[in-house]
Scaffold this active site. Structure first.
Site, PDB file in Angstrom:
ATOM      1  N   HIS A 129      24.643 -28.579   2.802  1.00 24.52           N
ATOM      2  CA  HIS A 129      25.103 -27.623   3.745  1.00 24.52           C
ATOM      3  C   HIS A 129      26.008 -26.550   4.222  1.00 24.52           C
ATOM      4  CE1 HIS A 129      20.973 -28.459   2.362  1.00 24.52           C
ATOM      5  NE2 HIS A 129      20.800 -27.654   2.290  1.00 24.52           N
ATOM      6  N   GLU A 177      13.826 -28.333  -7.611  1.00 23.00           N
ATOM      7  CA  GLU A 177      14.696 -28.602  -7.465  1.00 23.00           C
ATOM      8  C   GLU A 177      15.180 -29.945  -7.859  1.00 23.00           C
ATOM      9  OE1 GLU A 177      16.229 -28.136  -3.151  1.00 23.00           O
ATOM     10  OE2 GLU A 177      13.721 -28.071  -2.513  1.00 23.00           O
ATOM     11  N   ASP A 197      20.309 -29.040  -5.295  1.00 25.72           N
ATOM     12  CA  ASP A 197      19.800 -29.856  -5.206  1.00 25.72           C
ATOM     13  C   ASP A 197      19.257 -30.300  -6.775  1.00 25.72           C
ATOM     14  OD1 ASP A 197      19.475 -31.112  -2.813  1.00 25.72           O
ATOM     15  OD2 ASP A 197      18.529 -30.314  -2.124  1.00 25.72           O
ATOM     16  N   CYS A 229      18.500 -19.776  -6.668  1.00 24.83           N
ATOM     17  CA  CYS A 229      18.235 -19.745  -5.488  1.00 24.83           C
ATOM     18  C   CYS A 229      19.521 -20.368  -4.802  1.00 24.83           C
ATOM     19  CB  CYS A 229      17.542 -19.831  -4.897  1.00 24.83           C
ATOM     20  SG  CYS A 229      16.727 -21.405  -4.576  1.00 24.83           S
TER      21      CYS A 229
HETATM   22  C1  PEP Z   1      19.010 -25.881  -3.339  1.00 26.12           C
HETATM   23  O1  PEP Z   1      18.965 -27.382  -3.128  1.00 26.12           O
HETATM   24  O2  PEP Z   1      19.869 -25.111  -4.644  1.00 26.12           O
HETATM   25  C2  PEP Z   1      18.272 -24.837  -2.268  1.00 26.12           C
HETATM   26  C3  PEP Z   1      18.936 -23.851  -2.527  1.00 26.12           C
HETATM   27  O3  PEP Z   1      18.690 -25.654  -1.145  1.00 26.12           O
HETATM   28  P1  PEP Z   1      18.908 -26.173  -0.148  1.00 26.12           P
HETATM   29  O4  PEP Z   1      20.545 -26.177  -0.459  1.00 26.12           O
HETATM   30  O5  PEP Z   1      18.973 -25.525   1.111  1.00 26.12           O
HETATM   31  O6  PEP Z   1      19.097 -27.762  -0.380  1.00 26.12           O
HETATM   32 MG    MG Z   2      17.758 -27.619  -1.918  1.00 26.58          MG
END
Ligand code: PEP
Ligand code: MG
Length: 560
Positions: A183, A422, A446, A493
């Site tokens: 993150h 994910e 993920d 995403c």
């Molecule tokens: C992901 O896991 O790709 C996602 C978009 O969610 P995050 O990165 O917030 O876990």
């Molecule tokens: Mg995620």
């Protein structure tokens, strides 16, 4: 000069002086009179904070100046110092007394039903830690100490620290730890701050006064670069800027892959991100990460606070805004929830797995979302769904919220309820999930972590964290096929949506939407629109049978 290699976390190239954040606390030596020492130290720290506050004010940084000023008052506040002294009176050593007093005062403030005081709990902790470091002789600095622009160097940064970085001061950052899809990297990208993570040996090599060059695409880090290397960085920077300018011609333009339209939406996490997405003219928002509203502070936001934010988001776009319900857990803990320590937080109680346990907290979000849906096109997406039951459970929470709102006479709107793909089980079971979900969005950050069994925040495992791996691509393909068969929208995403290699492969799989950091919207539009769809579809067939992510990247090199 010393060259290091990390993982590129956020594109951009910068050379500048370092600002080192050390997490060292040190130890307080035996002191003759600990009471005198704590009084003196609190005075010294107060003076330091007053100076820092004045320096920030002089530079026009009003908010940090106010925070530092409030902290300077706290440094001499008897509430903290009396607590330390009372513990010293009980025979405790000075270090333990400071930590004990810090926790007691901070917890007391956090527990008060007063937003202002609750927010001060964080300041108390910072001040007490600063006093501790002062006494131990460690002069560690934090981001709030920055008074001139620099490249931040740290062993690790937290998501909250990164989210509050001042882009006027942080030219870029290099961290020893962290992976490219953690993150911290995600936030750096959204802020447009060049960043390199997972830079092994960084803290051993860099010292105060050094100059460092970082390339957030290649992961190159040069400490005290030679003139020649500075020129190389400069030439790469110019190339990158030229690419950005070419992509800027795509601003606001609809794009197609073959003759299929592909939406390019934005990933956001805050009000300023939404403004960036509006400025980038993205096709709505494909991922609004709401957990950051819950992490930054000592208590959860209220329903009304959330409603105002979600409403502002939907009102900012004609296209759909996809809000993801809070994905707390993993590398995003919310201390006030007091969750038990877990051996493996990424495999623990995270995302949807929290909603039954914190049903009222989830109700506040569900109600805020339903109320905001009156004002625009709002879809809701659930993180960490692994089973059909996970989704059914969430539907039930939303039904409860609707019933309650109706009985209170509060207006609410229609929402679509989708799931993030994910967790590998969700991808493998996509056909079943597609019967119940209104849409899918693949979270490749993920999905890659869980498919490759490689912690996304671990710098040493960064080479496993590549969504171009055929194993990950095959799971995405299963989900894309299931969604298209059922006639529901599927987007991507995760960060790979902005990587030209994977973005094209996803488009070839039949994905309808790519959601990326606002700064990447134009670049992705240009990549998709310029591609020869038939050629990429052929390459996809070969990529799915490849041996490695490297092989996939090599295959795709001919069309990038
Ligand atoms: C992901 O896991 O790709 C996602 C978009 O969610 P995050 O990165 O917030 O876990
Ligand atoms: Mg995620």
């Amino acid at each position: 000069m010393k060259e290091l290699k990390g993982a590129g976390a956020s594109a951009g190239i910068v050379v500048g002086p370092v600002f080192i954040i050390s997490d060292e606390q040190g130890e307080i030596p035996e002191l003759e009179s600990p009471v005198d020492a704590i009084r003196q130290a609190s005075n010294d720290v107060r003076d330091q904070l007053v100076e820092l506050s004045a320096a920030a004010a002089e530079l026009g940084r009003t908010e940090p100046a106010e925070i530092l000023n409030a902290q300077s008052l706290m440094a001499e506040d008897p509430m903290l110092i009396d607590e330390v002294e009372s513990r010293l009176g009980d025979g405790m050593n000075l270090g333990d007394a400071i930590h004990g007093a810090r926790d007691q005062v901070a917890d007391m403030l956090a527990s008060m039903n007063d937003e202002y005081l609750a927010a001060r709990a964080h300041d108390v902790r910072e001040v007490a830690d600063r006093i501790f470091r002062h006494l131990s002789g460690v002069t560690a600095q934090g981001l709030s100490d920055m008074t001139t622009p620099a490249v931040v160097v740290a062993s690790a940064l937290t998501a909250a620290e990164t989210a509050t970085m001042d882009v006027d001061f942080v030219l870029g950052f290099a961290a020893a730890e962290g992976g490219p899809t953690g993150h911290v990297a995600v936030i750096a990208r959204s802020l447009g701050i060049p960043a390199v993570v997972g830079t092994v040996n960084l803290m051993e090599v860099v010292t105060a006064g050094d100059v460092v060059g970082i390339d957030g695409s290649s992961g190159r880090v040069a400490v005290n670069p030679s003139e020649q290397v500075v020129l190389e960085f400069e030439s790469d920077r110019l190339k990158y800027e030229a690419q950005k300018r070419a992509a800027a011609l795509y601003k606001g333009r609809p794009v197609t892959f073959g003759n299929r339209p592909i939406s390019i939406a934005a990933n956001v996490a805050s009000g300023p991100d939404i403004a960036s997405a509006v400025a980038a003219q993205s096709d709505g928002v494909g991922l609004y990460r709401t957990e950051f509203l819950f992490l930054d502070g000592d208590s959860a936001p209220t329903e009304d606070e959330q409603y105002a934010l979600y409403r502002a988001a939907v009102e900012a776009f004609e296209d759909t805004v996809v809000v993801r319900t809070f994905d707390i857990g993993g590398d995003k803990p919310a201390p006030y929830l007091e969750l038990p320590e877990e051996e493996n937080p990424f495999l623990g109680v995270r995302g949807v797995r929290l909603y039954d346990q914190f049903a009222e907290l989830f109700q506040s979000q569900a109600r805020a979302l339903l109320r905001a849906a009156v004002h625009g096109k709002l879809s809701v997406m659930i993180p960490m769904v692994g089973t059909v039951d996970d989704l059914t459970g969430v539907r039930h929470h939303f039904d409860v919220a609707r019933t309650r709102l109706a009985s209170e006479g509060v207006p609410y709107g229609d929402i679509k309820l989708g799931v993030m793909i994910e967790v590998p089980s969700a991808a493998l079971n996509a056909k079943q999930l597609a019967q119940t979900a209104d849409f899918f969005s693949i979270g490749t950050n993920d999905l890659t972590q869980y498919t490759m069994a490689a912690d996304r925040t671990a710098g040493t495992l960064a080479h496993y964290s590549d969504a171009a791996h055929p194993a990950v691509l095959r799971l995405c393909k299963i989900a894309a096929k299931a969604a298209n068969k059922r006639g529901i929208t599927i987007s991507v995403c995760g960060e790979s949506a902005a990587d030209p290699v994977t973005a094209l492969l996803f488009a070839a799989m039949g994905v309808h939407k790519l959601s990326v950091s606002p700064v990447a919207v134009d670049m992705v539009r240009s990549t998709i629109d310029n591609a020869d769809a038939d050629v990429v579809k052929d390459l996809l067939k070969r990529a799915l049978k490849a041996n490695s992510a490297g092989e996939v990247r090599q295959l795709m090199a001919s069309v990038i």
